[in-house]
Design an enzyme around this catalytic site. Sequence first.
Site, short mmCIF file in Angstrom:
data_model
loop_
_atom_site.label_atom_id
_atom_site.label_comp_id
_atom_site.label_asym_id
_atom_site.label_seq_id
_atom_site.Cartn_x
_atom_site.Cartn_y
_atom_site.Cartn_z
N SER A 20 -0.42 -14.87 3.77
CA SER A 20 -0.61 -15.15 5.19
C SER A 20 0.38 -14.32 5.98
O SER A 20 1.58 -14.60 5.98
CB SER A 20 -0.41 -16.64 5.48
OG SER A 20 -1.42 -17.40 4.87
N LYS A 44 -6.76 -17.34 9.82
CA LYS A 44 -5.72 -18.13 9.16
C LYS A 44 -4.67 -18.60 10.17
O LYS A 44 -4.16 -19.74 10.09
CB LYS A 44 -5.05 -17.31 8.06
CG LYS A 44 -3.89 -18.04 7.35
CD LYS A 44 -4.34 -19.36 6.71
CE LYS A 44 -3.18 -20.17 6.17
NZ LYS A 44 -2.54 -19.61 4.98
N LYS A 75 7.01 -19.56 9.94
CA LYS A 75 6.57 -18.17 9.99
C LYS A 75 5.16 -18.06 10.58
O LYS A 75 4.88 -17.22 11.44
CB LYS A 75 6.63 -17.58 8.58
CG LYS A 75 6.10 -16.16 8.43
CD LYS A 75 4.67 -16.12 7.90
CE LYS A 75 4.54 -16.73 6.53
NZ LYS A 75 3.15 -16.66 5.99
#
Length: 296
Positions: A99, A174, A242
Amino acid sequence: MSNLPKIAWIGLGIMGSPMSENLIKAGYSVTGFTLEQDKLDRLAAAGGTAAKSIAEAVKDADVVVTMVPASPQVEAIAYGADGILENAKAGALIVDMSSITPQTSVDLAKAAKEKGLRVLDAPVSGGEAGAIEAVLSIMVGGEQADFDEAKPLLDALGKTIVLCGPHGSGQTVKAANQLIVAVNIQACAEAVVFLEKSGVDLTAALDVLNGGLAGSTVLTRKKDNFLNRDFKPGFRIDLHHKDMGIVTDAARNVGAALPVGAVVAQLVASLRAQGDGGLDHSALLRSVERLSGAEL
């Protein structure tokens, strides 16, 4: 001899280890590399082959799958003399399941094309349990022909597999996924504290809530974490921090307002700053408890 493509797997963490093992169970030949020897030993015990370097892992691979934490790690394993692009055979397909930022995926696809390699960005959702059970949701960006080639492999890893658009599209979807998940966990955490302070049977309350419109995959997967205060990492706060940075930055770039998401991003950052970054993201409950007067 199997007619299935030879797989190189780079990154054998919480997600990568069970995912690579599912490919082995499906009959694929998997050669893996990661920095932790115990993870390499686990791969070998499952029937895979442990490599001593990225170059060794990818040199004969038809498909190179990568599953590492963030954009800097993807760049570190992809570029340079010892990286994937310099050592993979011509025509190989790189499936990056990390990701990362959409732009990192776009840049990787461009650089790979110059080396005669193809790339799909294919991040996943479903956490450790979804990886183990091979029921991940996989959102893919790239060319249709490459997606069609990779689909049988992805079918061994997930249940919902969708080509979302050109390179970077999988990462954009995502990012949206991580926004929804974080907001959902935060709402569940607030409900848990509210219910407990009200003296309600929490187990019964969560069961009935999960059977109605308030129900969700998040609540199903994280209910026991809340009930037992079990925050063993399936997906760490550090990684969700993140991801919230990725989605807020990407949203700003396209002019999309994320008012609730921005607040939750700050709550995730606060939890991390308080030393809980290594815990599962269901530990957002700890933040609500602190705000509600609990001493943890």
